[in-house]
Design a protein around this motif. Structure first.
Motif, PDB file in Angstrom:
ATOM      1  N   GLU A  33      30.837 -11.402 -47.934  1.00  0.00           N
ATOM      2  CA  GLU A  33      29.945 -10.578 -48.762  1.00  0.00           C
ATOM      3  C   GLU A  33      28.745 -10.108 -47.947  1.00  0.00           C
ATOM      4  OE1 GLU A  33      29.114  -8.444 -51.987  1.00  0.00           O
ATOM      5  OE2 GLU A  33      30.875  -9.722 -51.766  1.00  0.00           O
ATOM      6  N   LYS A  34      28.217 -10.958 -47.084  1.00  0.00           N
ATOM      7  CA  LYS A  34      27.090 -10.572 -46.231  1.00  0.00           C
ATOM      8  C   LYS A  34      27.510  -9.484 -45.250  1.00  0.00           C
ATOM      9  CE  LYS A  34      23.028 -11.103 -44.320  1.00  0.00           C
ATOM     10  NZ  LYS A  34      21.893 -10.421 -44.886  1.00  0.00           N
ATOM     11  N   ALA A  35      28.711  -9.561 -44.711  1.00  0.00           N
ATOM     12  CA  ALA A  35      29.195  -8.530 -43.794  1.00  0.00           C
ATOM     13  C   ALA A  35      29.360  -7.199 -44.518  1.00  0.00           C
ATOM     14  CB  ALA A  35      30.516  -8.963 -43.172  1.00  0.00           C
ATOM     15  N   ARG A  36      29.820  -7.225 -45.761  1.00  0.00           N
ATOM     16  CA  ARG A  36      29.958  -5.982 -46.533  1.00  0.00           C
ATOM     17  C   ARG A  36      28.600  -5.355 -46.794  1.00  0.00           C
ATOM     18  NH1 ARG A  36      34.285  -8.068 -50.938  1.00  0.00           N
ATOM     19  NH2 ARG A  36      36.102  -8.038 -49.584  1.00  0.00           N
ATOM     20  N   VAL A  37      27.607  -6.158 -47.114  1.00  0.00           N
ATOM     21  CA  VAL A  37      26.270  -5.638 -47.377  1.00  0.00           C
ATOM     22  C   VAL A  37      25.692  -5.040 -46.097  1.00  0.00           C
ATOM     23  CG1 VAL A  37      23.909  -6.312 -47.979  1.00  0.00           C
ATOM     24  CG2 VAL A  37      25.834  -7.151 -49.322  1.00  0.00           C
ATOM     25  N   ASP A  38      25.887  -5.696 -44.961  1.00  0.00           N
ATOM     26  CA  ASP A  38      25.377  -5.197 -43.683  1.00  0.00           C
ATOM     27  C   ASP A  38      26.058  -3.888 -43.298  1.00  0.00           C
ATOM     28  OD1 ASP A  38      23.644  -7.287 -43.505  1.00  0.00           O
ATOM     29  OD2 ASP A  38      24.841  -8.433 -42.074  1.00  0.00           O
ATOM     30  N   ASP A  39      27.368  -3.775 -43.539  1.00  0.00           N
ATOM     31  CA  ASP A  39      28.083  -2.548 -43.211  1.00  0.00           C
ATOM     32  C   ASP A  39      27.614  -1.386 -44.076  1.00  0.00           C
ATOM     33  OD1 ASP A  39      29.536  -3.744 -41.235  1.00  0.00           O
ATOM     34  OD2 ASP A  39      31.340  -4.052 -42.456  1.00  0.00           O
ATOM     35  N   ALA A  40      27.349  -1.640 -45.326  1.00  0.00           N
ATOM     36  CA  ALA A  40      26.892  -0.575 -46.218  1.00  0.00           C
ATOM     37  C   ALA A  40      25.472  -0.146 -45.870  1.00  0.00           C
ATOM     38  CB  ALA A  40      26.964  -1.036 -47.665  1.00  0.00           C
ATOM     39  N   ALA A  41      24.651  -1.049 -45.351  1.00  0.00           N
ATOM     40  CA  ALA A  41      23.266  -0.728 -45.036  1.00  0.00           C
ATOM     41  C   ALA A  41      23.130   0.001 -43.709  1.00  0.00           C
ATOM     42  CB  ALA A  41      22.429  -2.002 -45.005  1.00  0.00           C
ATOM     43  N   SER A  42      24.072  -0.148 -42.807  1.00  0.00           N
ATOM     44  CA  SER A  42      23.954   0.490 -41.505  1.00  0.00           C
ATOM     45  C   SER A  42      24.283   1.977 -41.628  1.00  0.00           C
ATOM     46  CB  SER A  42      24.877  -0.188 -40.488  1.00  0.00           C
ATOM     47  OG  SER A  42      26.218   0.007 -40.861  1.00  0.00           O
ATOM     48  N   PRO A  43      23.575   2.824 -40.875  1.00  0.00           N
ATOM     49  CA  PRO A  43      23.845   4.253 -40.954  1.00  0.00           C
ATOM     50  C   PRO A  43      25.173   4.588 -40.285  1.00  0.00           C
ATOM     51  CG  PRO A  43      22.241   3.808 -39.236  1.00  0.00           C
ATOM     52  CD  PRO A  43      22.496   2.512 -39.957  1.00  0.00           C
ATOM     53  N   PRO A  44      25.777   5.703 -40.653  1.00  0.00           N
ATOM     54  CA  PRO A  44      27.040   6.080 -40.020  1.00  0.00           C
ATOM     55  C   PRO A  44      26.812   6.426 -38.557  1.00  0.00           C
ATOM     56  CG  PRO A  44      26.263   7.827 -41.453  1.00  0.00           C
ATOM     57  CD  PRO A  44      25.362   6.656 -41.665  1.00  0.00           C
ATOM     58  N   PRO A  45      27.828   6.311 -37.733  1.00  0.00           N
ATOM     59  CA  PRO A  45      27.648   6.605 -36.311  1.00  0.00           C
ATOM     60  C   PRO A  45      27.316   8.084 -36.103  1.00  0.00           C
ATOM     61  CG  PRO A  45      29.953   6.263 -36.818  1.00  0.00           C
ATOM     62  CD  PRO A  45      29.185   5.916 -38.044  1.00  0.00           C
ATOM     63  N   VAL A  46      26.497   8.348 -35.110  1.00  0.00           N
ATOM     64  CA  VAL A  46      26.074   9.704 -34.808  1.00  0.00           C
ATOM     65  C   VAL A  46      27.124  10.364 -33.925  1.00  0.00           C
ATOM     66  CG1 VAL A  46      24.286  11.092 -33.716  1.00  0.00           C
ATOM     67  CG2 VAL A  46      23.671   9.027 -34.965  1.00  0.00           C
ATOM     68  N   VAL A  47      27.538  11.558 -34.323  1.00  0.00           N
ATOM     69  CA  VAL A  47      28.523  12.313 -33.554  1.00  0.00           C
ATOM     70  C   VAL A  47      27.776  13.407 -32.811  1.00  0.00           C
ATOM     71  CG1 VAL A  47      30.583  13.740 -33.687  1.00  0.00           C
ATOM     72  CG2 VAL A  47      30.282  11.840 -35.263  1.00  0.00           C
ATOM     73  N   PRO A  48      27.901  13.480 -31.483  1.00  0.00           N
ATOM     74  CA  PRO A  48      27.192  14.520 -30.749  1.00  0.00           C
ATOM     75  C   PRO A  48      27.749  15.895 -31.101  1.00  0.00           C
ATOM     76  CG  PRO A  48      28.650  13.323 -29.292  1.00  0.00           C
ATOM     77  CD  PRO A  48      28.675  12.621 -30.611  1.00  0.00           C
ATOM     78  N   THR A  49      26.849  16.834 -31.220  1.00  0.00           N
ATOM     79  CA  THR A  49      27.270  18.199 -31.522  1.00  0.00           C
ATOM     80  C   THR A  49      27.445  18.984 -30.232  1.00  0.00           C
ATOM     81  OG1 THR A  49      24.977  18.894 -31.716  1.00  0.00           O
ATOM     82  CG2 THR A  49      26.076  18.173 -33.739  1.00  0.00           C
ATOM     83  N   MET A  50      28.182  20.062 -30.328  1.00  0.00           N
ATOM     84  CA  MET A  50      28.417  20.893 -29.150  1.00  0.00           C
ATOM     85  C   MET A  50      27.208  21.793 -28.914  1.00  0.00           C
ATOM     86  SD  MET A  50      32.383  21.959 -29.602  1.00  0.00           S
ATOM     87  CE  MET A  50      32.331  22.957 -28.146  1.00  0.00           C
ATOM     88  N   THR A  51      26.845  21.945 -27.665  1.00  0.00           N
ATOM     89  CA  THR A  51      25.769  22.859 -27.325  1.00  0.00           C
ATOM     90  C   THR A  51      26.367  24.227 -27.039  1.00  0.00           C
ATOM     91  OG1 THR A  51      25.908  22.310 -24.987  1.00  0.00           O
ATOM     92  CG2 THR A  51      24.420  20.972 -26.350  1.00  0.00           C
ATOM     93  N   SER A  52      25.513  25.208 -26.878  1.00  0.00           N
ATOM     94  CA  SER A  52      26.019  26.560 -26.624  1.00  0.00           C
ATOM     95  C   SER A  52      26.712  26.647 -25.269  1.00  0.00           C
ATOM     96  CB  SER A  52      24.869  27.566 -26.700  1.00  0.00           C
ATOM     97  OG  SER A  52      23.900  27.250 -25.708  1.00  0.00           O
ATOM     98  N   ASN A  53      26.271  25.863 -24.267  1.00  0.00           N
ATOM     99  CA  ASN A  53      26.931  25.873 -22.959  1.00  0.00           C
ATOM    100  C   ASN A  53      28.340  25.300 -23.049  1.00  0.00           C
ATOM    101  OD1 ASN A  53      24.642  26.945 -21.856  1.00  0.00           O
ATOM    102  ND2 ASN A  53      23.880  24.982 -21.070  1.00  0.00           N
ATOM    103  N   ALA A  54      28.507  24.268 -23.874  1.00  0.00           N
ATOM    104  CA  ALA A  54      29.825  23.653 -24.009  1.00  0.00           C
ATOM    105  C   ALA A  54      30.780  24.589 -24.726  1.00  0.00           C
ATOM    106  CB  ALA A  54      29.716  22.332 -24.761  1.00  0.00           C
ATOM    107  N   ALA A  55      30.253  25.407 -25.639  1.00  0.00           N
ATOM    108  CA  ALA A  55      31.113  26.347 -26.340  1.00  0.00           C
ATOM    109  C   ALA A  55      31.569  27.465 -25.413  1.00  0.00           C
ATOM    110  CB  ALA A  55      30.379  26.923 -27.540  1.00  0.00           C
ATOM    111  N   MET A  56      30.757  27.781 -24.414  1.00  0.00           N
ATOM    112  CA  MET A  56      31.096  28.864 -23.492  1.00  0.00           C
ATOM    113  C   MET A  56      32.157  28.412 -22.482  1.00  0.00           C
ATOM    114  SD  MET A  56      29.026  31.475 -24.185  1.00  0.00           S
ATOM    115  CE  MET A  56      28.573  32.375 -22.742  1.00  0.00           C
TER     116      MET A  56
END
Length: 102
Positions: free
Chosen positions: A36-59
Motif C-alpha cells: 500500500e505504501k508503494a502504491r501511494v508513493d507511485d501515485a504521488a510521483s510525477p510522470p517521467p519527463v519526455v524530451p521534446t524535439m527541437t527545431s534542429n532535430a526536426a530538420m
C-alpha cells in the motif's frame, strides 16, 4: 485434574500452531502495508519527463540506434572492400555458365 503427557503434548501443539498462525497473519499484514505504501508513493510521483524535439532535430533526422551506440552512423560505417560486389561481374550467378545469357 492430572496432567497427562498426552494432554501436555496436545497443548504444546496447539500453542505452536497458534504461534505460527499469528506469525503468518503478521507477515501478511506487513506485506500489505508495504504494498500500500508503494502504491501511494507511485501515485504521488510525477510522470517521467519526455524530451521534446527541437527545431534542429526536426530538420536533420537522426538514427536512434546510432545515437545509442548500437550500430555505427552511416557516415562512420567503415567500407569493407570484400563485401562490395565485383564490378567485373556481368553474368548472373544463378545460371549455368555454359549457357549463353539472353
Amino acid at each position: 485434574m492430572a496432567e497427562t503427557p498426552r494432554r501436555v503434548e496436545g497443548l504444546q501443539r496447539v500453542q505452536i500452531g497458534l504461534t505460527g498462525l499469528a506469525g503468518v497473519v503478521l507477515l501478511v499484514g506487513l506485506a500489505n502495508i508495504v504494498i500500500e505504501k508503494a502504491r501511494v508513493d507511485d501515485a504521488a510521483s510525477p510522470p517521467p519527463v519526455v524530451p521534446t524535439m527541437t527545431s534542429n532535430a526536426a530538420m536533420s533526422p537522426r538514427d536512434p540506434l546510432a545515437e545509442l551506440g548500437v550500430q555505427p552512423a552511416p557516415e562512420q560505417a567503415p567500407l569493407v572492400p570484400d563485401l562490395e560486389p565485383d564490378p567485373n561481374l556481368r553474368n548472373p550467378m544463378d545460371r549455368d555458365p555454359a549457357q549463353p545469357s539472353r
